[in-house]
Design a protein around this motif. Structure first.
Motif, mmCIF file in Angstrom:
data_model
loop_
_atom_site.group_PDB
_atom_site.id
_atom_site.type_symbol
_atom_site.label_atom_id
_atom_site.label_comp_id
_atom_site.label_asym_id
_atom_site.label_seq_id
_atom_site.Cartn_x
_atom_site.Cartn_y
_atom_site.Cartn_z
ATOM 1 N N PRO A 14 0.833 -1.202 0.000
ATOM 2 C CA PRO A 14 0.000 0.000 0.000
ATOM 3 C C PRO A 14 0.866 1.250 0.000
ATOM 4 C CG PRO A 14 0.075 -0.945 2.180
ATOM 5 C CD PRO A 14 0.784 -1.915 1.274
ATOM 6 N N PRO A 15 0.288 2.366 -0.448
ATOM 7 C CA PRO A 15 1.048 3.614 -0.365
ATOM 8 C C PRO A 15 1.252 4.005 1.094
ATOM 9 C CG PRO A 15 -1.211 4.036 -1.050
ATOM 10 C CD PRO A 15 -1.042 2.548 -1.004
ATOM 11 N N GLU A 16 2.245 4.819 1.353
ATOM 12 C CA GLU A 16 2.499 5.291 2.714
ATOM 13 C C GLU A 16 1.279 6.050 3.216
ATOM 14 O OE1 GLU A 16 5.183 4.740 4.710
ATOM 15 O OE2 GLU A 16 5.822 3.367 3.133
ATOM 16 N N PRO A 17 0.942 5.910 4.512
ATOM 17 C CA PRO A 17 -0.209 6.626 5.063
ATOM 18 C C PRO A 17 -0.037 8.140 4.935
ATOM 19 C CG PRO A 17 0.643 5.014 6.625
ATOM 20 C CD PRO A 17 1.602 5.079 5.490
ATOM 21 N N ASP A 18 -1.162 8.812 4.786
ATOM 22 C CA ASP A 18 -1.192 10.279 4.732
ATOM 23 C C ASP A 18 -0.326 10.846 3.615
ATOM 24 O OD1 ASP A 18 -2.879 10.283 6.995
ATOM 25 O OD2 ASP A 18 -1.131 10.144 8.311
ATOM 26 N N THR A 19 -0.328 10.177 2.463
ATOM 27 C CA THR A 19 0.402 10.695 1.306
ATOM 28 C C THR A 19 -0.586 10.980 0.197
ATOM 29 O OG1 THR A 19 0.753 8.485 0.362
ATOM 30 C CG2 THR A 19 2.473 9.331 1.842
ATOM 31 N N ARG A 20 -0.109 11.661 -0.823
ATOM 32 C CA ARG A 20 -0.952 11.988 -1.980
ATOM 33 C C ARG A 20 -1.450 10.698 -2.655
ATOM 34 N NH1 ARG A 20 0.575 13.245 -7.345
ATOM 35 N NH2 ARG A 20 -1.132 14.281 -8.422
ATOM 36 N N ASP A 21 -0.570 9.678 -2.720
ATOM 37 C CA ASP A 21 -0.965 8.409 -3.346
ATOM 38 C C ASP A 21 -2.143 7.771 -2.612
ATOM 39 O OD1 ASP A 21 0.973 8.638 -5.277
ATOM 40 O OD2 ASP A 21 2.357 7.203 -4.361
ATOM 41 N N GLN A 22 -2.082 7.765 -1.282
ATOM 42 C CA GLN A 22 -3.184 7.169 -0.517
ATOM 43 C C GLN A 22 -4.469 7.965 -0.729
ATOM 44 O OE1 GLN A 22 -3.293 7.344 3.760
ATOM 45 N NE2 GLN A 22 -4.091 5.252 3.874
ATOM 46 N N GLU A 23 -4.360 9.281 -0.761
ATOM 47 C CA GLU A 23 -5.532 10.124 -0.988
ATOM 48 C C GLU A 23 -6.123 9.864 -2.368
ATOM 49 O OE1 GLU A 23 -6.541 14.845 -1.422
ATOM 50 O OE2 GLU A 23 -4.948 14.258 -0.023
ATOM 51 N N GLU A 24 -5.264 9.709 -3.391
ATOM 52 C CA GLU A 24 -5.740 9.417 -4.743
ATOM 53 C C GLU A 24 -6.466 8.077 -4.789
ATOM 54 O OE1 GLU A 24 -2.848 9.830 -7.860
ATOM 55 O OE2 GLU A 24 -2.125 11.732 -7.042
ATOM 56 N N LEU A 25 -5.918 7.066 -4.101
ATOM 57 C CA LEU A 25 -6.580 5.760 -4.061
ATOM 58 C C LEU A 25 -7.943 5.861 -3.380
ATOM 59 C CD1 LEU A 25 -3.987 2.959 -3.229
ATOM 60 C CD2 LEU A 25 -5.454 3.135 -5.223
ATOM 61 N N SER A 26 -8.006 6.592 -2.281
ATOM 62 C CA SER A 26 -9.279 6.774 -1.564
ATOM 63 C C SER A 26 -10.302 7.462 -2.459
ATOM 64 C CB SER A 26 -9.078 7.600 -0.296
ATOM 65 O OG SER A 26 -8.263 6.914 0.604
ATOM 66 N N ASN A 27 -9.858 8.506 -3.169
ATOM 67 C CA ASN A 27 -10.765 9.219 -4.078
ATOM 68 C C ASN A 27 -11.229 8.318 -5.215
ATOM 69 O OD1 ASN A 27 -10.579 11.552 -2.557
ATOM 70 N ND2 ASN A 27 -8.920 12.410 -3.790
ATOM 71 N N LEU A 28 -10.312 7.510 -5.737
ATOM 72 C CA LEU A 28 -10.661 6.584 -6.815
ATOM 73 C C LEU A 28 -11.733 5.606 -6.345
ATOM 74 C CD1 LEU A 28 -10.200 5.240 -9.596
ATOM 75 C CD2 LEU A 28 -8.381 3.909 -8.534
ATOM 76 N N LEU A 29 -11.541 5.049 -5.165
ATOM 77 C CA LEU A 29 -12.508 4.089 -4.631
ATOM 78 C C LEU A 29 -13.874 4.736 -4.450
ATOM 79 C CD1 LEU A 29 -12.829 1.181 -3.682
ATOM 80 C CD2 LEU A 29 -12.258 1.941 -1.385
ATOM 81 N N ALA A 30 -13.894 5.960 -3.971
ATOM 82 C CA ALA A 30 -15.164 6.663 -3.749
ATOM 83 C C ALA A 30 -15.882 6.944 -5.072
ATOM 84 C CB ALA A 30 -14.917 7.961 -2.995
ATOM 85 N N ARG A 31 -15.134 7.149 -6.150
ATOM 86 C CA ARG A 31 -15.744 7.478 -7.452
ATOM 87 C C ARG A 31 -16.183 6.260 -8.250
ATOM 88 N NH1 ARG A 31 -11.010 10.705 -8.115
ATOM 89 N NH2 ARG A 31 -10.406 9.241 -9.733
ATOM 90 N N LEU A 32 -15.692 5.080 -7.889
ATOM 91 C CA LEU A 32 -16.026 3.891 -8.674
ATOM 92 C C LEU A 32 -17.511 3.569 -8.565
ATOM 93 C CD1 LEU A 32 -13.071 1.464 -7.886
ATOM 94 C CD2 LEU A 32 -13.528 2.627 -10.040
ATOM 95 N N PRO A 33 -18.174 3.410 -9.702
ATOM 96 C CA PRO A 33 -19.594 3.040 -9.643
ATOM 97 C C PRO A 33 -19.742 1.613 -9.134
ATOM 98 C CG PRO A 33 -18.823 3.060 -11.914
ATOM 99 C CD PRO A 33 -17.687 3.562 -11.064
ATOM 100 N N ARG A 34 -20.863 1.340 -8.482
ATOM 101 C CA ARG A 34 -21.081 0.008 -7.913
ATOM 102 C C ARG A 34 -21.864 -0.907 -8.841
ATOM 103 N NH1 ARG A 34 -19.387 -0.793 -2.913
ATOM 104 N NH2 ARG A 34 -18.899 1.001 -1.660
ATOM 105 N N GLU A 35 -22.773 -0.386 -9.610
ATOM 106 C CA GLU A 35 -23.691 -1.255 -10.338
ATOM 107 C C GLU A 35 -23.574 -1.190 -11.863
ATOM 108 O OE1 GLU A 35 -25.428 -3.506 -8.753
ATOM 109 O OE2 GLU A 35 -24.712 -2.725 -6.840
#
Length: 159
Positions: A14-35
């Motif tokens: 995983p990316p290091e905690p509290d880094t831009r990479d982790q934030e980008e992954l979190s944002n990506l997950l939030a934007r992914l459609p579910r259905e």
């Protein structure tokens, strides 16, 4: 997409905690459609529809990385050492060897060392989980039949 460290070909850290990479992954997950039907878009813009199971797996990979977990992806025909197999099951290596010798898990011994096919280990794990589920279901049913769920708080008075 954030850069992900690769270790031994198949393990993503995983990316290091509290880094831009982790934030980008979190944002990506939030934007992914579910259905919706998922599509993979290549660097050249080519879109390819992907099966639902592949999409769900990719979501799980991203979710695990966001939570700080490493991910290992391996083909089912991957051969594991006894220590790797024991670690995957969460048991000691001697306990795993006993399961192998009892015939509970198939293995090969091409030389001096035992090797376990990942598919065989996963099949054993699934069988063991199902046995535990059935046993728990039976115990719960027996307790219900005996009226143990109807006995108040469950605390035994001592005075």
């Amino acid at each position: 997409m954030p850069a992900v460290t690769e270790l031994e070909e198949r393990t993503l850290l995983p990316p290091e905690p509290d880094t831009r990479d982790q934030e980008e992954l979190s944002n990506l997950l939030a934007r992914l459609p579910r259905e919706e039907k998922a599509r993979l878009v290549g660097p050249d813009g080519t879109e390819t529809e992907i099966p639902d199971e592949v999409y769900r797996t990719l979501r799980q990979v991203i979710d695990a990385l966001v939570k700080g977990k490493a991910i290992t992806i391996a083909p089912h025909d991957t051969m594991l050492t006894t220590q790797q197999a024991a670690d995957m099951l969460g048991i000691s290596r001697p306990t795993l060897v006993k399961l192998l010798e009892k015939g509970d898990i198939a293995f090969e011994k091409p030389g001096r060392h035992r090797r376990i096919r990942l598919a065989d280990l996963v099949a054993y794990r699934d069988r063991a989980r199902e046995r535990r589920r059935l046993a728990l279901r039976e115990l719960t049913q027996e307790a219900d039949d005996d009226g143990l769920y109807d006995t108040g708080t469950g605390f035994v008075p001592t005075r």
